[in-house]
Design a protein around this motif. Structure first.
Motif, PDB file in Angstrom:
ATOM      1  N   SER A   1       0.870  -1.179   0.000  1.00  0.00           N
ATOM      2  CA  SER A   1       0.000   0.000   0.000  1.00  0.00           C
ATOM      3  C   SER A   1       0.904   1.226   0.000  1.00  0.00           C
ATOM      4  N   ILE A   2       0.828   2.028  -1.063  1.00  0.00           N
ATOM      5  CA  ILE A   2       1.814   3.082  -1.293  1.00  0.00           C
ATOM      6  C   ILE A   2       1.094   4.414  -1.488  1.00  0.00           C
ATOM      7  N   ALA A   3       1.416   5.390  -0.641  1.00  0.00           N
ATOM      8  CA  ALA A   3       0.781   6.702  -0.704  1.00  0.00           C
ATOM      9  C   ALA A   3       1.412   7.560  -1.795  1.00  0.00           C
ATOM     10  N   ARG A   4       0.679   8.577  -2.237  1.00  0.00           N
ATOM     11  CA  ARG A   4       1.235   9.567  -3.148  1.00  0.00           C
ATOM     12  C   ARG A   4       2.045  10.588  -2.354  1.00  0.00           C
ATOM     13  N   LYS A   5       2.907  11.314  -3.045  1.00  0.00           N
ATOM     14  CA  LYS A   5       3.805  12.227  -2.346  1.00  0.00           C
ATOM     15  C   LYS A   5       3.148  13.571  -2.025  1.00  0.00           C
ATOM     16  N   GLU A   6       2.106  13.972  -2.819  1.00  0.00           N
ATOM     17  CA  GLU A   6       1.535  15.294  -2.596  1.00  0.00           C
ATOM     18  C   GLU A   6       0.381  15.232  -1.596  1.00  0.00           C
ATOM     19  N   THR A   7       0.001  16.399  -1.085  1.00  0.00           N
ATOM     20  CA  THR A   7      -1.156  16.497  -0.201  1.00  0.00           C
ATOM     21  C   THR A   7      -2.420  16.410  -1.035  1.00  0.00           C
ATOM     22  N   ILE A   8      -3.371  15.578  -0.583  1.00  0.00           N
ATOM     23  CA  ILE A   8      -4.655  15.421  -1.256  1.00  0.00           C
ATOM     24  C   ILE A   8      -5.724  16.092  -0.396  1.00  0.00           C
ATOM     25  N   THR A   9      -6.581  16.887  -1.009  1.00  0.00           N
ATOM     26  CA  THR A   9      -7.663  17.542  -0.279  1.00  0.00           C
ATOM     27  C   THR A   9      -8.970  17.370  -1.043  1.00  0.00           C
ATOM     28  N   ASP A  10     -10.065  17.746  -0.389  1.00  0.00           N
ATOM     29  CA  ASP A  10     -11.341  17.886  -1.093  1.00  0.00           C
ATOM     30  C   ASP A  10     -11.696  19.358  -1.220  1.00  0.00           C
ATOM     31  N   GLY A  11     -10.686  20.204  -1.046  1.00  0.00           N
ATOM     32  CA  GLY A  11     -10.871  21.639  -1.107  1.00  0.00           C
ATOM     33  C   GLY A  11     -10.977  22.285   0.247  1.00  0.00           C
TER      34      GLY A  11
ATOM     35  N   HIS B   1     -10.786  19.930   3.301  1.00  0.00           N
ATOM     36  CA  HIS B   1     -10.211  18.980   4.250  1.00  0.00           C
ATOM     37  C   HIS B   1      -9.009  18.288   3.624  1.00  0.00           C
ATOM     38  N   VAL B   2      -7.944  18.137   4.396  1.00  0.00           N
ATOM     39  CA  VAL B   2      -6.822  17.300   3.987  1.00  0.00           C
ATOM     40  C   VAL B   2      -7.263  15.837   4.125  1.00  0.00           C
ATOM     41  N   LEU B   3      -7.054  15.041   3.077  1.00  0.00           N
ATOM     42  CA  LEU B   3      -7.477  13.642   3.069  1.00  0.00           C
ATOM     43  C   LEU B   3      -6.259  12.740   3.256  1.00  0.00           C
ATOM     44  N   PRO B   4      -6.082  12.153   4.434  1.00  0.00           N
ATOM     45  CA  PRO B   4      -4.928  11.264   4.643  1.00  0.00           C
ATOM     46  C   PRO B   4      -4.977  10.070   3.699  1.00  0.00           C
ATOM     47  N   SER B   5      -3.815   9.532   3.387  1.00  0.00           N
ATOM     48  CA  SER B   5      -3.755   8.385   2.476  1.00  0.00           C
ATOM     49  C   SER B   5      -4.511   7.191   3.035  1.00  0.00           C
ATOM     50  N   ALA B   6      -4.607   7.090   4.375  1.00  0.00           N
ATOM     51  CA  ALA B   6      -5.286   5.955   4.999  1.00  0.00           C
ATOM     52  C   ALA B   6      -6.786   5.941   4.718  1.00  0.00           C
ATOM     53  N   LEU B   7      -7.333   7.018   4.153  1.00  0.00           N
ATOM     54  CA  LEU B   7      -8.735   7.021   3.747  1.00  0.00           C
ATOM     55  C   LEU B   7      -8.947   6.194   2.476  1.00  0.00           C
ATOM     56  N   GLY B   8      -7.894   5.595   1.962  1.00  0.00           N
ATOM     57  CA  GLY B   8      -8.005   4.756   0.774  1.00  0.00           C
ATOM     58  C   GLY B   8      -7.368   5.364  -0.451  1.00  0.00           C
ATOM     59  N   ILE B   9      -6.536   6.398  -0.247  1.00  0.00           N
ATOM     60  CA  ILE B   9      -5.929   7.117  -1.366  1.00  0.00           C
ATOM     61  C   ILE B   9      -4.507   6.601  -1.568  1.00  0.00           C
ATOM     62  N   THR B  10      -4.398   5.353  -1.952  1.00  0.00           N
ATOM     63  CA  THR B  10      -3.091   4.727  -2.115  1.00  0.00           C
ATOM     64  C   THR B  10      -3.103   3.826  -3.342  1.00  0.00           C
ATOM     65  N   THR B  11      -1.910   3.535  -3.835  1.00  0.00           N
ATOM     66  CA  THR B  11      -1.751   2.471  -4.817  1.00  0.00           C
ATOM     67  C   THR B  11      -1.661   1.153  -4.060  1.00  0.00           C
ATOM     68  N   GLY B  12      -2.519   0.212  -4.422  1.00  0.00           N
ATOM     69  CA  GLY B  12      -2.531  -1.090  -3.762  1.00  0.00           C
ATOM     70  C   GLY B  12      -2.133  -2.190  -4.726  1.00  0.00           C
ATOM     71  N   ILE B  13      -1.182  -3.019  -4.319  1.00  0.00           N
ATOM     72  CA  ILE B  13      -0.730  -4.150  -5.134  1.00  0.00           C
ATOM     73  C   ILE B  13      -0.779  -5.401  -4.263  1.00  0.00           C
ATOM     74  N   ASN B  14      -1.527  -6.404  -4.710  1.00  0.00           N
ATOM     75  CA  ASN B  14      -1.714  -7.624  -3.935  1.00  0.00           C
ATOM     76  C   ASN B  14      -1.279  -8.844  -4.740  1.00  0.00           C
ATOM     77  N   PHE B  15      -0.552  -9.745  -4.071  1.00  0.00           N
ATOM     78  CA  PHE B  15      -0.110 -11.001  -4.679  1.00  0.00           C
ATOM     79  C   PHE B  15      -0.787 -12.158  -3.953  1.00  0.00           C
ATOM     80  N   GLN B  16      -1.523 -12.985  -4.690  1.00  0.00           N
ATOM     81  CA  GLN B  16      -2.096 -14.213  -4.117  1.00  0.00           C
ATOM     82  C   GLN B  16      -1.309 -15.405  -4.638  1.00  0.00           C
ATOM     83  N   PRO B  17      -0.651 -16.142  -3.751  1.00  0.00           N
ATOM     84  CA  PRO B  17       0.135 -17.296  -4.216  1.00  0.00           C
ATOM     85  C   PRO B  17      -0.746 -18.336  -4.898  1.00  0.00           C
TER      86      PRO B  17
END
Length: 334
Positions: free
Chosen positions: A228-238, A240-256
């Motif tokens: 789970s990888i966050a972006r480098k810039e600040t994300i807002t809705d205009g 409110h600052v939206l933390p990456s933990a709100l789901g604003i991340t790149t997600g990569i999953n490996f299932q064996p």
């Protein structure tokens, strides 16, 4: 919760707002108000006008602050970095297959709801995994509760049974938001929360080489190897600052899949100039594109999400993913 609604002017605004009867939630407002709804309800949500420097960050909270939400939902979440309370909503009840692969919940069926408190209101965001039969009932329950749907899409290509993912958003009092969410969950067969396993199942993959290929360290979670990888810039809705933990991340999953092979699924978070670069990088690596869409309605900068799918040797897939990662402005690896 009554599905009926009526128009009611809200003091301090230049336009009328829609008050969802019995819910304490306001929707359809075009200007901000200095007063909340009666009984401690939410503030109206203004269109984005503030600059990033003016947008307010979430306030620090404790686990105790979220106990009323957990009690209302009947589900316990996890407090992340003192600001975001995340409630997992995995579809462990579903047996989904795609292209002959039996999908584990952690690969693509891990719905969630997240809450964050700000100075005058709390935000609810999330991604609900619903069957095609459940979708109309969930939609009606969300709308009756004043909870917005901000995206509706799929994470997998061919799938059986048909499953959809709907993103949600609302602002208001924490317990009011939790009650609205609970009404939507009641329209699904999402199972009750269950404790995590005492020990993690083994990951039959060369995780050290996967980490090296992606330039980051993954995490084993329920038999899935995750990034789970966050972006480098600040994300807002205009406003409110939206933390990456709100789901604003790149997600990569490996299932064996055995023999160091894996199925990969997840999504890249991108700005508009990055989208075509990521598509080209993924396709060059033989990785299929599943969906391209938004998760929210007014994020700044405007973000797009691209879901992907492939099967093959785990390390080879990781190496194919790396150029797509490098095409986006992600936060440095810790």
């Amino acid at each position: 919760m009554s599905p009926r609604s009526h128009l009611k002017p809200v003091a301090g605004t230049a336009a009328a707002c829609l008050l969802i009867a019995g819910s304490g939630l306001l929707a359809g407002c075009s200007t901000a108000t200095a007063e909340g709804a009666a009984g401690g309800g939410p503030q109206t949500v203004a269109p984005p006008t503030a600059t990033d420097s003016q947008a307010q960050p979430p306030v620090q909270t404790t686990e105790a602050d979220w106990k009323p939400v957990a009690d209302t939902l009947g589900r316990t979440g996890t407090l992340m970095k003192g600001t975001v309370y995340r409630v997992p909503l995995p579809r462990k009840d579903l047996k989904v297959t795609t292209q002959g692969v039996a999908i584990k919940p952690g690969l693509a069926l891990g719905g969630y709801a997240v809450f964050a408190k700000y100075q005058r209101e709390t935000i609810l965001m999330g991604d609900l995994v619903v069957t095609e039969d459940e979708l109309p009932k969930v939609t009606d329950a969300l709308q009756a509760a004043g909870i917005e749907q901000t995206a509706l899409h799929k994470h997998l290509l061919q799938q059986s049974p048909a499953v959809w993912w709907t993103h949600i958003h609302a602002m208001g009092a924490p317990v009011t938001l939790a009650k609205g969410l609970k009404s939507a969950l009641a329209a699904t067969a999402i199972p009750p929360a269950s404790p995590p396993p005492a020990t993690q199942p083994p990951i039959n993959l060369d995780t050290a080489s996967i980490d090296k290929a992606l330039g980051r360290k993954g995490t084993a979670d329920g038999g899935i190897y995750k990034f789970s990888i966050a972006r480098k810039e600040t994300i807002t809705d205009g406003t409110h600052v939206l933390p990456s933990a709100l789901g604003i991340t790149t997600g990569i999953n490996f299932q064996p899949l055995g023999g160091n092979k894996a199925a990969i699924n997840g999504d890249f978070v991108m700005t508009a100039p990055e989208v075509q670069k990521v598509i080209r990088a993924l396709r060059k690596g033989g990785i299929d594109i599943v969906e391209l869409h938004n998760h929210t309605l007014n994020d700044q900068p405007r973000l797009f999400y691209m879901h992907f799918w492939a099967t093959g040797d785990g390390v080879t897939l990781a190496r194919a993913l790396r150029p797509a990662l490098d095409a986006t402005a992600l936060a440095p690896a810790s």
